[in-house]
Write a protein that holds these residues in place. Structure first.
Motif, PDB file in Angstrom:
ATOM      1  N   VAL A   1       0.852  -1.175   0.000  1.00 47.64           N
ATOM      2  CA  VAL A   1       0.000   0.000   0.000  1.00 47.64           C
ATOM      3  C   VAL A   1       0.886   1.221   0.000  1.00 47.64           C
TER       4      VAL A   1
ATOM      5  N   VAL B   1      -5.489   2.296   7.339  1.00 49.10           N
ATOM      6  CA  VAL B   1      -4.731   1.287   6.603  1.00 49.10           C
ATOM      7  C   VAL B   1      -3.369   1.076   7.249  1.00 49.10           C
TER       8      VAL B   1
ATOM      9  N   GLU C   1      -2.127  -2.478   8.844  1.00 48.50           N
ATOM     10  CA  GLU C   1      -0.912  -3.149   8.392  1.00 48.50           C
ATOM     11  C   GLU C   1       0.038  -3.412   9.560  1.00 48.50           C
TER      12      GLU C   1
END
Length: 68
Positions: A3, A40, A44
């Motif tokens: 990402v 996000v 992660e």
């Protein structure tokens, strides 16, 4: 999975100079980050920690099975 997270940082610097011998300086720094990017990033990090925890537990199980 990878990402890409981009931080949108805004830095402003302003100085106000008054009469002789009187100066006032002001420095402000503002960070504008997308809340979704933060979620996000957190996910992660949590996923990475969970994978490390599973590896550690698997290693300990193997060690215990070898001693039994």
């Amino acid at each position: 999975m990878s990402v890409y997270i981009e931080n949108n940082n805004t830095i402003s610097d302003s100085s106000n100079i008054g009469s002789v011998g009187d100066s006032i300086g002001e420095y402000t720094q503002t960070y504008n980050t997308n809340p979704l990017d933060k979620i996000v990033e957190l996910y992660e990090r949590l996923l990475k920690e969970e994978k490390e925890r599973v590896k550690t537990l698997e290693k300990r199980i193997k060690e215990l099975e070898g001693k039994a």
